[in-house]
Design a protein around this motif. Structure first.
Motif, PDB file in Angstrom:
ATOM      1  N   THR A 124       0.839  -1.196   0.000  1.00 19.12           N
ATOM      2  CA  THR A 124       0.000   0.000   0.000  1.00 19.12           C
ATOM      3  C   THR A 124       0.873   1.244   0.000  1.00 19.12           C
ATOM      4  O   THR A 124       1.848   1.330   0.759  1.00 19.12           O
ATOM      5  CB  THR A 124      -0.909   0.007   1.243  1.00 19.12           C
ATOM      6  OG1 THR A 124      -1.703  -1.180   1.245  1.00 19.12           O
ATOM      7  CG2 THR A 124      -1.817   1.218   1.235  1.00 19.12           C
ATOM      8  N   GLY A 125       0.517   2.180  -0.901  1.00 22.59           N
ATOM      9  CA  GLY A 125       1.260   3.427  -0.981  1.00 22.59           C
ATOM     10  C   GLY A 125       2.379   3.435  -2.002  1.00 22.59           C
ATOM     11  O   GLY A 125       2.897   4.502  -2.351  1.00 22.59           O
ATOM     12  N   GLY A 161      -7.240   7.234  -9.426  1.00 22.64           N
ATOM     13  CA  GLY A 161      -6.126   6.504  -8.824  1.00 22.64           C
ATOM     14  C   GLY A 161      -5.128   5.972  -9.826  1.00 22.64           C
ATOM     15  O   GLY A 161      -4.127   5.349  -9.445  1.00 22.64           O
ATOM     16  N   SER A 184      -0.406   5.713  -6.064  1.00 26.25           N
ATOM     17  CA  SER A 184      -0.234   5.274  -4.674  1.00 26.25           C
ATOM     18  C   SER A 184      -1.152   4.075  -4.475  1.00 26.25           C
ATOM     19  O   SER A 184      -2.344   4.240  -4.239  1.00 26.25           O
ATOM     20  CB  SER A 184      -0.579   6.414  -3.714  1.00 26.25           C
ATOM     21  OG  SER A 184      -0.491   5.983  -2.373  1.00 26.25           O
ATOM     22  N   ALA A 185      -0.587   2.902  -4.609  1.00 22.00           N
ATOM     23  CA  ALA A 185      -1.412   1.695  -4.648  1.00 22.00           C
ATOM     24  C   ALA A 185      -2.242   1.532  -3.371  1.00 22.00           C
ATOM     25  O   ALA A 185      -1.773   1.796  -2.250  1.00 22.00           O
ATOM     26  CB  ALA A 185      -0.519   0.470  -4.859  1.00 22.00           C
ATOM     27  N   SER A 186      -3.454   1.083  -3.582  1.00 17.70           N
ATOM     28  CA  SER A 186      -4.340   0.799  -2.444  1.00 17.70           C
ATOM     29  C   SER A 186      -4.893  -0.618  -2.599  1.00 17.70           C
ATOM     30  O   SER A 186      -4.900  -1.180  -3.701  1.00 17.70           O
ATOM     31  CB  SER A 186      -5.475   1.813  -2.382  1.00 17.70           C
ATOM     32  OG  SER A 186      -6.294   1.699  -3.525  1.00 17.70           O
ATOM     33  N   THR A 187      -5.395  -1.170  -1.516  1.00 17.87           N
ATOM     34  CA  THR A 187      -5.864  -2.562  -1.550  1.00 17.87           C
ATOM     35  C   THR A 187      -7.032  -2.743  -2.509  1.00 17.87           C
ATOM     36  O   THR A 187      -7.202  -3.828  -3.081  1.00 17.87           O
ATOM     37  CB  THR A 187      -6.256  -3.041  -0.151  1.00 17.87           C
ATOM     38  OG1 THR A 187      -7.209  -2.130   0.415  1.00 17.87           O
ATOM     39  CG2 THR A 187      -5.046  -3.103   0.783  1.00 17.87           C
ATOM     40  N   ASN A 188      -7.823  -1.699  -2.718  1.00 19.53           N
ATOM     41  CA  ASN A 188      -8.952  -1.852  -3.646  1.00 19.53           C
ATOM     42  C   ASN A 188      -8.509  -1.829  -5.111  1.00 19.53           C
ATOM     43  O   ASN A 188      -9.345  -1.932  -6.023  1.00 19.53           O
ATOM     44  CB  ASN A 188     -10.049  -0.827  -3.390  1.00 19.53           C
ATOM     45  CG  ASN A 188      -9.598   0.608  -3.582  1.00 19.53           C
ATOM     46  OD1 ASN A 188      -8.529   0.854  -4.146  1.00 19.53           O
ATOM     47  ND2 ASN A 188     -10.391   1.550  -3.125  1.00 19.53           N
ATOM     48  N   GLN A 189      -7.230  -1.702  -5.344  1.00 22.68           N
ATOM     49  CA  GLN A 189      -6.705  -1.814  -6.693  1.00 22.68           C
ATOM     50  C   GLN A 189      -6.143  -3.209  -6.972  1.00 22.68           C
ATOM     51  O   GLN A 189      -5.577  -3.457  -8.044  1.00 22.68           O
ATOM     52  CB  GLN A 189      -5.642  -0.749  -6.963  1.00 22.68           C
ATOM     53  CG  GLN A 189      -6.233   0.655  -6.990  1.00 22.68           C
ATOM     54  CD  GLN A 189      -5.188   1.737  -7.191  1.00 22.68           C
ATOM     55  OE1 GLN A 189      -4.173   1.774  -6.485  1.00 22.68           O
ATOM     56  NE2 GLN A 189      -5.444   2.631  -8.125  1.00 22.68           N
ATOM     57  N   VAL A 227      -2.237  -5.911  -3.883  1.00 26.30           N
ATOM     58  CA  VAL A 227      -1.726  -4.827  -3.044  1.00 26.30           C
ATOM     59  C   VAL A 227      -1.976  -5.206  -1.583  1.00 26.30           C
ATOM     60  O   VAL A 227      -3.121  -5.452  -1.183  1.00 26.30           O
ATOM     61  CB  VAL A 227      -2.392  -3.485  -3.381  1.00 26.30           C
ATOM     62  CG1 VAL A 227      -1.785  -2.366  -2.525  1.00 26.30           C
ATOM     63  CG2 VAL A 227      -2.235  -3.165  -4.857  1.00 26.30           C
TER      64      VAL A 227
END
Lengths: 109, 111
Positions: free
Chosen positions: B15-16, B63, B80-85, B110
């Protein structure tokens, strides 16, 4: 607004039985229409497009402008037809396709 | 015989992190697309490009950003990678009136 609907998420059929995958769309014009298929562990690939009027792997698709539908049909399902199928109209021009949510087809031996 | 190549088959990122997904096609196609594929949601268009240095937002661009510096290469960037990606990402290319040729996909996780 433009919309494409594939109402059945999962379709199970016996080998040799007919299979029909429904695709309905909402659009005021006449979009070009495609069906794409994804076999297990393979890339998504073009199955057929309505302007070519071809029959691919025994599948055909009929455009019904009155009902705004483009259903995919095969008279005798084979085990190798087990796959995910996507209907994809070109609403926007410039070859930008809108994909439906897909139909998972399972052919039971 | 591979015509659309995605650089990674599987990726795991934190994440991030800033994440780059690369796609290269060798068919001299003008059009290139990035989709994400999620169960029950089908394919959703993130970004597309009809020419070098040109980009257009698809249905879910938030995003993400893209880069197309050369005709054969179309990069997808998660700022900024997030878990929903977490998803399967598919790249495709086409001629202006032809069917799509898809890459084999990148499964991004992620954590």
């Amino acid at each position: 607004a433009q919309r494409v609907t594939q109402p059945e998420k999962l379709l199970s059929v016996f080998k040799g039985a007919p299979v029909e995958l429904k695709c309905n769309y909402s659009y005021s014009g006449s979009p070009e229409l495609f069906w794409y298929v994804q076999y297990s562990r393979q890339r998504l690939q073009l199955l057929l497009r309505h302007i070519s009027r071809e029959s691919i792997k025994g599948f055909t698709a009929d455009l019904n402008k009155g009902e705004t539908s483009f259903h995919l049909k095969k008279p005798f399902a084979q085990e190798e037809d087990s796959a995910m199928y996507y209907c994809a109209p070109n609403f926007y021009g410039n070859n930008r396709l809108a994909f439906g949510k897909g139909n998972q087809v399972v052919v039971i031996p | 015989d591979v015509k659309v190549t995605q650089s990674s088959r599987y990726l795991v990122k934190r994440t991030g992190e800033k994440v780059f997904l690369e796609c290269v096609q060798d068919m001299d196609h003008e059009n290139m697309f990035w989709y994400r594929q999620d169960p029950g949601l089908g394919l959703r268009l993130i970004y597309f490009s009809y020419d070098v240095k040109m980009k257009e937002k698809g249905d879910i661009p938030e995003g993400y950003s893209v880069s197309r510096e050369k005709k054969e290469r179309f990069s997808l960037i998660l700022e900024s990678a997030s878990t929903n990606q977490t998803s399967m990402y598919l790249c495709a290319s086409s001629s202006p009136s032809g069917g799509y040729t898809f890459g084999s996909g990148t499964r991004l996780t992620v954590v």
